[in-house]
Structures are given as C-alpha cells and as structure tokens.
Motif scaffolding. Structure first.
Motif, short mmCIF file in Angstrom:
data_model
loop_
_atom_site.label_atom_id
_atom_site.label_comp_id
_atom_site.label_asym_id
_atom_site.label_seq_id
_atom_site.Cartn_x
_atom_site.Cartn_y
_atom_site.Cartn_z
N LYS A 1 0.83 -1.21 0.00
CA LYS A 1 0.00 0.00 0.00
C LYS A 1 0.87 1.26 0.00
CE LYS A 1 -4.32 -1.75 1.78
NZ LYS A 1 -5.45 -1.41 2.67
N TYR B 1 -2.70 5.98 -0.12
CA TYR B 1 -2.61 5.55 1.28
C TYR B 1 -1.67 6.45 2.08
CZ TYR B 1 -5.69 1.68 0.58
OH TYR B 1 -6.81 0.94 0.34
N TRP C 1 1.41 -4.79 9.74
CA TRP C 1 0.00 -5.09 9.43
C TRP C 1 -0.40 -6.45 9.99
CZ3 TRP C 1 -1.60 -9.15 6.15
CH2 TRP C 1 -2.98 -9.25 6.04
N ARG D 1 -3.30 -7.00 12.67
CA ARG D 1 -4.52 -7.71 12.24
C ARG D 1 -4.81 -8.86 13.21
NH1 ARG D 1 -8.18 -7.50 7.17
NH2 ARG D 1 -9.37 -9.36 7.51
N THR E 1 -18.02 4.77 5.48
CA THR E 1 -18.28 3.77 4.44
C THR E 1 -19.70 3.21 4.53
OG1 THR E 1 -17.25 2.28 6.01
CG2 THR E 1 -15.91 2.95 4.13
N ARG F 1 -2.42 -0.13 -5.37
CA ARG F 1 -1.32 -0.97 -4.89
C ARG F 1 -0.06 -0.60 -5.65
NH1 ARG F 1 -4.70 -2.21 -1.72
NH2 ARG F 1 -5.33 -4.30 -1.08
N PRO G 1 -16.85 -4.64 -3.32
CA PRO G 1 -17.05 -3.45 -2.50
C PRO G 1 -16.16 -3.46 -1.26
CG PRO G 1 -18.92 -4.93 -2.25
CD PRO G 1 -18.08 -5.48 -3.36
N PHE G 2 -15.76 -4.64 -0.80
CA PHE G 2 -14.91 -4.74 0.39
C PHE G 2 -13.49 -5.14 0.02
CE2 PHE G 2 -19.28 -5.45 1.80
CZ PHE G 2 -19.37 -4.51 2.81
N ARG H 1 -6.09 -8.41 2.26
CA ARG H 1 -6.37 -7.05 2.74
C ARG H 1 -7.85 -6.70 2.66
NH1 ARG H 1 -1.70 -4.18 3.90
NH2 ARG H 1 -3.19 -3.13 5.25
N CYS I 1 -11.64 -6.05 3.59
CA CYS I 1 -12.19 -5.32 4.74
C CYS I 1 -12.45 -6.26 5.92
CB CYS I 1 -13.48 -4.65 4.32
SG CYS I 1 -14.27 -3.75 5.65
C1 HEM Z 1 -20.05 -0.64 3.53
C2 HEM Z 1 -19.06 -0.49 4.36
C3 HEM Z 1 -17.61 -0.72 4.06
C4 HEM Z 1 -16.95 -0.74 2.86
C5 HEM Z 1 -17.54 -0.54 1.48
C6 HEM Z 1 -15.55 -1.00 3.13
C7 HEM Z 1 -14.58 -1.14 2.17
C8 HEM Z 1 -13.28 -1.54 2.43
C9 HEM Z 1 -12.30 -1.89 1.41
C10 HEM Z 1 -12.53 -1.85 -0.10
C11 HEM Z 1 -11.17 -2.25 2.05
C12 HEM Z 1 -9.89 -2.74 1.41
C13 HEM Z 1 -9.02 -1.63 0.90
C14 HEM Z 1 -7.84 -2.14 0.09
O1 HEM Z 1 -7.73 -3.32 -0.23
O2 HEM Z 1 -6.99 -1.31 -0.26
C15 HEM Z 1 -11.41 -2.11 3.47
C16 HEM Z 1 -10.48 -2.34 4.46
C17 HEM Z 1 -10.72 -2.11 5.78
N1 HEM Z 1 -11.91 -1.78 6.37
FE1 HEM Z 1 -13.66 -1.56 5.45
N2 HEM Z 1 -15.40 -1.11 4.49
C18 HEM Z 1 -16.62 -0.96 5.08
C19 HEM Z 1 -16.90 -1.03 6.43
C20 HEM Z 1 -15.97 -1.17 7.41
C21 HEM Z 1 -16.26 -1.25 8.82
C22 HEM Z 1 -17.66 -1.25 9.42
C23 HEM Z 1 -15.06 -1.32 9.45
C24 HEM Z 1 -14.77 -1.43 10.93
C25 HEM Z 1 -15.67 -1.57 11.83
C26 HEM Z 1 -14.02 -1.31 8.44
C27 HEM Z 1 -12.66 -1.35 8.69
C28 HEM Z 1 -11.72 -1.63 7.72
C29 HEM Z 1 -10.32 -1.86 8.02
C30 HEM Z 1 -9.65 -1.76 9.37
C31 HEM Z 1 -9.69 -2.18 6.80
C32 HEM Z 1 -8.22 -2.57 6.59
C33 HEM Z 1 -8.16 -4.07 6.70
C34 HEM Z 1 -6.76 -4.65 6.49
O3 HEM Z 1 -6.05 -4.24 5.58
O4 HEM Z 1 -6.44 -5.56 7.25
N3 HEM Z 1 -14.61 -1.23 7.21
N4 HEM Z 1 -12.72 -1.69 3.67
#
Ligand code: HEM
Length: 433
Positions: free
Chosen positions: A58, A63, A82, A86, A245, A315, A374-375, A380, A382
């Motif tokens: 990242k 970032y 990380w 995690r 988000t 990335r 979306p996640f 990595r 979400c």
């Molecule tokens: C609709 C809601 C959400 C969307 C669309 C979303 C989207 C994302 C995406 C796309 C990533 C990955 C980013 C990447 O690969 O560069 C991510 C990572 C992450 N999200 Fe979410 N997120 C949401 C809700 C949440 C919630 C509710 C939390 C915490 C309570 C959260 C905490 C995190 C964290 C800490 C990461 C980093 C994870 C890691 O790299 O280990 N997100 N999210």
C-alpha cells in the motif's frame, strides 16, 4: 496527460471510466514515474489483490495521504506491522460479535425511526446526515463500548473535513508543508484535534471502568503491547473506516430506493414480515432475523455495486506482472476502481440498471465471486465486512418499515472523495407507512 489534469481534478471517477471505455482493461498513463496503470478486468484485479497479494503493498500516494489522518493503522500499514495488528484486532470481528452489532444497530436505528415518525408527514430530512450519526453510534458502541451519540455531529464533520483534506493532498501532492498555517492545514489540524479528543475520551472512559468481558477492540489494543501512538492510530482508523463507508452505502441505498418506490415497498413488506409489523417497536434483530432480510441485503449489495463506497483501491507492485497480456514492471502503481469492475460487461448484464433482484438470482453467483469487490479481495479485504452488512441491512429494513422516502429536488450525484459521497445533502420527503 497534462490536458487530463483538469479532468482528473474535476471528476477523477469520470476520468478513469472514460479511460477504461476508450482504452480497455489495462491502461497505462503517460506518466514517467512511477509507471501507472488502470486495471479493470476482473481476472487481472484478482491477480493483483489475491494472487500477488504478497508482492504488492500500500506504498501509494492514496494511502500515504490517508495516513495523514489515520497514521499507521490497519488500513495503511503493510508487512509485519500489518500482520501483527490484524492478529491483535481480529477477535473483535469474530462472528460471535455480530449479535452485538445487530443489537446496537437496532437501538440506534430505532432512535432514528422514532425521530422520523415524530416529523409531520411530507417533512424533508437529510438522510445522509441521519445515517452518518447512526453509523458513528454503532461503531462507538460496538467497537469502543463508548457512546459517541452526543459528539456524533462534531465527529462526523471532523471526519469529513479530514478526509476532504486527504483528497486535496492526493489530487495535488505538491502542497505547503504541514507546519505552514494555510487554510487547508488549519482545517486538517482542527479536524485531527477533534478526532484525537474522541480517542482520549474513549481511553479515559476505559481506564475508569476497566476491561470488558469479552474484550472489545479497545481492550484488545490496550492488551496488545502497542505504543500509545499505535493505539491512537488504530482507534482513528476504525472510527474513520467504520462509519463513513457504511453511511455512504446506506445513503445510496436510500436514494436508489427513493427512485424505485416499488422496490422500497417490497423491502418494507419483507421487514414487517421478519421484524414485526409495528415500526415503533424495536425488533429483536437476532442474526436469524438478519439472515431472512434477503431483499434488504440485495438492495445494499446493488447499491454498493453501483456506488461502491471505496471506489478506488491502489497498490504498488514489487514484482513484475503480466496483466491482460501486457508486461507491468515492478515498482508500478496499480489503480483499481470497483466502480468500473462492477460495470464490467463480462460479468454484469445491463450494468447501469438498478436491479437488486440480480443478487437473488443464483445465476449471479459467479459474478459476485469474481467481479464484486465493495470490500476489496484477498488478505487485505475489509475486516468489517460482516459488521457492515449486519448494520446496513438491518438499518435499511427498519427505516423502510417505518417510512416511504421520496426524493426532494434533484437526486444527489456521486462525488468521489475518499468514499463516494452525495454532492449535496440527500434530502428526502417522508410519509409514514
Ligand atoms: C459498507 C461499508 C464498508 C466498505 C464498502 C468497506 C470497504 C473496504 C475496502 C474496499 C477495504 C480494502 C481496501 C484495500 O484493499 O486497499 C477495506 C479495508 C478495511 N476496512 Fe472496510 N469497508 C466498510 C466497512 C468497514 C467497517 C464497518 C469497518 C470497521 C468496523 C471497516 C474497517 C476496515 C479496516 C480496518 C480495513 C483494513 C483491513 C486490512 O487491511 O487488514 N470497514 N474496507
């Protein structure tokens, strides 16, 4: 590229989508350094995020800009840092915690619904502001055991201001150093002070009442042997990543339902059936009930397909790759936009159409597996995915059970900031069901 700069600053999403439509699934931008590519074919995207996850990082402009707010938290860190973090926080996202998320969502959504039901018929409400507060309350209670309700407005504003400055930095990297009190730097400093004050309040409350059983996110961080700065960075990361988000997903779901009232009626009927007919009664909202809200879930999915809150994933690749039969050298910046992947004709027929039923059709399973991110995807991905679904699906069902929401004025347009925000307040006219 120079001509493109104005277009990028004006609307980066439209710029990327135009490049994809014009040049295809692997677009190299004429930038000398680093070599920069837009990657849009679902197979290539999976290769970057899943197959080659070990040799990508990242370490990107996006970032680095975000870390001005979150520091080195889970979202921005790489490698050993990380992995360790995690592992420390993972128990706070164990499936057994989702019942708590549903309960806190039911409480917060019931307060919102009661507020809406107190309004006169045909009153106009800003649903985006309403769901921002809701999402902050749910994160506060579920992850920090702390009522953020009283400071929700200030925190929501601080978050939006800080992320606004992140976007400004990402779009115009050559800026005055942080210590020069430009208006932007002052706005950022003020917003960061607000976020830091929330962290201090959360930590002092915990010091006063001691750890919880089972331990929540704050306890896990405090027991993890991290420095104060590292704990601060993680709390701000979860505060920021965990509410804007979800609020974005909910706002767009409500806006889309406003434009498709017959789908909203079906969501309301499902909610009455599963949660009970009286919107004034807080539903039990256990995980069994959540699993039955299949249409509400499909609406959330379809809203995130069309308006993925995280519209940009970047990335840096540390190894040579071949993407779409093109060699991509180590050191390149890879740009992935879920907005584009979610419209890719190889996976999504009639992609611009709002059609939640596509997510109920077993024929869509392959597209969901390969071209719905979306996640994100891979290691990595979400950490809050199931948390977000529990919250968004239940809150959407409870709002639809209580009121019909029709657009008031022209619908908001998508504004690609750190998440996809509405470009104006999401004003909606409500009538009781
Ligand atoms: C609709 C809601 C959400 C969307 C669309 C979303 C989207 C994302 C995406 C796309 C990533 C990955 C980013 C990447 O690969 O560069 C991510 C990572 C992450 N999200 Fe979410 N997120 C949401 C809700 C949440 C919630 C509710 C939390 C915490 C309570 C959260 C905490 C995190 C964290 C800490 C990461 C980093 C994870 C890691 O790299 O280990 N997100 N999210």
């Amino acid at each position: 590229m120079l001509r493109g700069m104005a277009a990028i600053r004006e609307d980066p999403l439209a710029f990327l989508a135009t490049q994809w439509r014009t040049h295809g699934d692997v677009v190299q931008f004429p930038i000398p350094s680093p070599p920069t590519y837009l990657i849009s074919h679902p197979d290539d995207v999976r290769q970057v995020l899943v197959g080659r996850a070990r040799t990508t990082s990242k370490d990107t402009l996006q970032y680095r800009a975000l870390s001005r707010v979150t520091g080195l938290g889970l979202l921005t860190a790489d490698g050993q840092h990380w992995r360790e973090h995690r592992r420390i926080v993972q128990p706070a996202f164990h499936p057994s915690t989702l019942g708590g998320v549903a309960a806190h969502t039911a409480d917060a959504a019931q307060r919102l619904v009661d507020d809406l039901l107190r309004q006169p018929d045909r009153a106009v409400v800003d649903m985006d502001a309403a769901v921002m507060s809701l999402a902050l309350e749910v994160v506060g209670e579920s992850l920090f055991g702390h009522a953020l309700g009283p400071v929700a407005d200030r925190l929501a504003e601080a978050t939006l201001t800080a992320l606004g400055e992140v976007v400004a930095v990402a779009r115009m990297p050559l800026r005055a150093p942080r210590w020069i009190p430009t208006p932007g730097n002052r706005r950022m400093a003020h917003a960061l002070a607000e976020l830091d004050a929330a962290v201090t309040a959360i930590l002092s409350a915990r010091a006063a009442c001691g750890p919880r059983t089972p331990p929540d996110l704050v306890d896990l961080l405090l027991a993890g042997g991290l420095s104060h700065q590292a704990v601060r960075d993680e709390i701000v990361t979860f505060l920021v990543a965990g509410h804007e988000t979800v609020a974005s997903a909910l706002t767009w779901a409500l806006v889309l339902l406003g434009a498709h009232p017959s789908v909203a009626d079906r969501v309301a009927a499902e909610a009455m059936d599963v949660l009970g007919p009286d919107p004034r009664t807080r539903p039990a909202a256990d995980l069994g009930a959540l699993a039955k809200l299949t249409l509400a879930r499909a609406v959330v999915d379809e809203a995130m397909r069309l308006h993925p809150p995280a519209w940009l994933i970047t990335r840096r690749t540390d190894s040579d790759l071949v993407l779409g039969a093109r060699p991509v050298p180590a050191g390149s910046l890879l740009i992935i936009s879920p907005w584009i992947v979610h419209r890719h004709p190889c996976a999504w027929p009639d992609p611009e159409r709002f059609d939640p039923d596509r997510f109920l059709d077993p024929g869509t399973a392959a597209a969901v597996r390969t071209a719905f991110l979306p996640f994100g995807a891979g290691p990595r991905m979400c950490i809050g995915r199931d948390f977000a679904y529990a919250e968004a699906v239940l809150a959407l069902a409870m709002v639809c059970r209580a009121v019909r929401l029709a657009p008031s004025g022209p619908p908001p347009r998508a504004l690609p900031l750190v998440t996809i925000r509405p470009d104006r307040p999401a004003l909606m006219r409500l009538t009781r069901r």
